[in-house]
Design a protein around this motif. Structure first.
Motif, mmCIF file in Angstrom:
data_model
loop_
_atom_site.group_PDB
_atom_site.id
_atom_site.type_symbol
_atom_site.label_atom_id
_atom_site.label_comp_id
_atom_site.label_asym_id
_atom_site.label_seq_id
_atom_site.Cartn_x
_atom_site.Cartn_y
_atom_site.Cartn_z
ATOM 1 N N PHE A 49 0.859 -1.182 0.000
ATOM 2 C CA PHE A 49 0.000 0.000 0.000
ATOM 3 C C PHE A 49 0.893 1.227 0.000
ATOM 4 N N GLN A 50 0.381 2.317 -0.538
ATOM 5 C CA GLN A 50 1.168 3.550 -0.624
ATOM 6 C C GLN A 50 0.663 4.595 0.360
ATOM 7 N N ILE A 51 1.608 5.369 0.835
ATOM 8 C CA ILE A 51 1.306 6.494 1.716
ATOM 9 C C ILE A 51 1.592 7.768 0.927
ATOM 10 N N VAL A 52 0.680 8.718 1.001
ATOM 11 C CA VAL A 52 0.865 9.996 0.320
ATOM 12 C C VAL A 52 0.700 11.110 1.339
ATOM 13 N N GLY A 53 1.774 11.830 1.557
ATOM 14 C CA GLY A 53 1.731 12.983 2.450
ATOM 15 C C GLY A 53 1.507 14.250 1.648
ATOM 16 N N SER A 73 8.994 11.824 3.741
ATOM 17 C CA SER A 73 9.373 10.516 4.289
ATOM 18 C C SER A 73 8.323 10.129 5.328
ATOM 19 N N TYR A 74 8.252 8.826 5.599
ATOM 20 C CA TYR A 74 7.176 8.315 6.447
ATOM 21 C C TYR A 74 7.724 7.402 7.524
ATOM 22 N N GLU A 75 7.110 7.478 8.691
ATOM 23 C CA GLU A 75 7.450 6.598 9.812
ATOM 24 C C GLU A 75 6.182 5.866 10.213
ATOM 25 N N ILE A 76 6.240 4.526 10.204
ATOM 26 C CA ILE A 76 5.106 3.706 10.621
ATOM 27 C C ILE A 76 5.499 2.981 11.900
ATOM 28 N N TYR A 77 4.571 2.957 12.865
ATOM 29 C CA TYR A 77 4.804 2.288 14.144
ATOM 30 C C TYR A 77 3.649 1.338 14.439
ATOM 31 N N ASN A 78 3.986 0.168 15.003
ATOM 32 C CA ASN A 78 2.941 -0.772 15.420
ATOM 33 C C ASN A 78 2.430 -0.385 16.805
ATOM 34 N N GLU A 79 1.527 -1.196 17.349
ATOM 35 C CA GLU A 79 0.923 -0.884 18.650
ATOM 36 C C GLU A 79 1.937 -0.880 19.790
ATOM 37 N N ALA A 80 3.034 -1.620 19.630
ATOM 38 C CA ALA A 80 4.069 -1.667 20.664
ATOM 39 C C ALA A 80 5.055 -0.502 20.535
ATOM 40 N N GLY A 81 4.846 0.357 19.525
ATOM 41 C CA GLY A 81 5.747 1.493 19.334
ATOM 42 C C GLY A 81 6.985 1.155 18.521
ATOM 43 N N ARG A 83 9.091 0.567 15.120
ATOM 44 C CA ARG A 83 9.025 1.138 13.769
ATOM 45 C C ARG A 83 9.017 0.030 12.716
ATOM 46 N N ILE A 84 8.151 0.178 11.722
ATOM 47 C CA ILE A 84 8.076 -0.734 10.585
ATOM 48 C C ILE A 84 8.949 -0.137 9.486
ATOM 49 N N LEU A 85 9.945 -0.882 9.060
ATOM 50 C CA LEU A 85 10.890 -0.379 8.063
ATOM 51 C C LEU A 85 10.444 -0.748 6.649
ATOM 52 N N PRO A 86 10.939 -0.007 5.648
ATOM 53 C CA PRO A 86 10.602 -0.341 4.255
ATOM 54 C C PRO A 86 11.067 -1.754 3.912
ATOM 55 N N ASN A 87 10.433 -2.356 2.894
ATOM 56 C CA ASN A 87 10.752 -3.716 2.504
ATOM 57 C C ASN A 87 12.040 -3.850 1.704
ATOM 58 N N GLY A 88 12.434 -2.840 0.962
ATOM 59 C CA GLY A 88 13.612 -2.947 0.100
ATOM 60 C C GLY A 88 14.913 -2.928 0.871
ATOM 61 N N ASN A 89 15.873 -3.692 0.372
ATOM 62 C CA ASN A 89 17.213 -3.676 0.966
ATOM 63 C C ASN A 89 18.034 -2.524 0.410
ATOM 64 N N VAL A 90 17.826 -2.224 -0.855
ATOM 65 C CA VAL A 90 18.552 -1.141 -1.506
ATOM 66 C C VAL A 90 17.538 -0.092 -1.937
ATOM 67 N N SER A 117 13.142 5.003 -5.198
ATOM 68 C CA SER A 117 12.537 3.682 -5.039
ATOM 69 C C SER A 117 11.169 3.808 -4.411
ATOM 70 N N LYS A 118 10.214 3.009 -4.913
ATOM 71 C CA LYS A 118 8.855 3.068 -4.386
ATOM 72 C C LYS A 118 8.794 2.643 -2.926
ATOM 73 N N GLU A 119 9.803 1.936 -2.447
ATOM 74 C CA GLU A 119 9.824 1.509 -1.042
ATOM 75 C C GLU A 119 9.908 2.673 -0.067
ATOM 76 N N TYR A 120 10.205 3.871 -0.557
ATOM 77 C CA TYR A 120 10.186 5.059 0.298
ATOM 78 C C TYR A 120 8.761 5.431 0.698
ATOM 79 N N TYR A 121 7.799 5.073 -0.151
ATOM 80 C CA TYR A 121 6.405 5.450 0.115
ATOM 81 C C TYR A 121 5.434 4.281 -0.023
ATOM 82 N N GLU A 122 5.949 3.108 -0.383
ATOM 83 C CA GLU A 122 5.113 1.914 -0.463
ATOM 84 C C GLU A 122 5.582 0.921 0.588
ATOM 85 N N PHE A 123 4.660 0.414 1.375
ATOM 86 C CA PHE A 123 4.992 -0.459 2.489
ATOM 87 C C PHE A 123 4.184 -1.744 2.410
#
Length: 162
Positions: A49-53, A73-81, A83-90, A117-123
């Motif tokens: 899914f994509q995030i658009v700020g 840039s986007y920061e996603i956090y789960n319920e435990a606080g 951070r969910i990182l982007p999927n791409g390695n590069v 890379s789309k991984e900057y805004y697609e998670f």
């Protein structure tokens, strides 16, 4: 004579001290912008899914800004606080610059598509639950011929992954 000198010294102190005190006023250029995130809906586990700020000009005049492809840039956090990182390695990003005018009341969106890379805004999130996302935005604002670096963040916005 001594009482007069003391009164004069006290008067001088009252006049000088306010001028020497630190200025606690908020920078007005920060208050002309709002940073936000488009609604995030129907997110499914293991599906991208994509995030658009966006950056909104809340002032009554147009504003000229310049930015790179990594403006948002986007920061996603789960319920435990955590951070969910982007999927791409590069993650790739081209050093390209944009210069735009944002009219009064206008919202500006630019995820740098085709320039990063789309991984900057697609998670992709692998666990269902409630998450929070925050948008960070960096750009330069032309302020009466002088460039001013701006770094702003949105409030956290909640979304659900099913």
């Amino acid at each position: 004579m001594i009482k007069l000198n003391v009164k004069i010294m006290i008067l001088i102190l009252f006049l000088i001290l306010p001028a020497c005190s630190p200025n606690n006023e908020k920078d007005p250029s920060n208050s002309i912008f709002q940073v936000g995130i488009d609604e995030i809906e129907n997110v499914k586990v293991n599906k991208p899914f994509q995030i658009v700020g966006y950056l909104k000009n809340s002032s009554k005049k147009k504003v000229e800004i310049s930015h790179g492809s990594g403006m948002f840039s986007y920061e996603i956090y789960n319920e435990a606080g955590e951070r969910i990182l982007p999927n791409g390695n590069v993650l790739l990003e081209h050093a390209i610059g944009y210069q735009v005018e944002i009219r009064s009341g206008e919202e500006y969106r630019n995820n740098g598509q085709k320039q990063r890379s789309k991984e900057y805004y697609e998670f992709v999130i692998h666990q269902p639950g409630n998450y929070k996302v925050k948008t960070n935005v960096e750009f330069m604002m032309n302020n009466d011929g002088k460039q001013k670096k701006m770094s702003l963040s949105s409030e956290s916005k909640e979304f659900k992954v099913q």
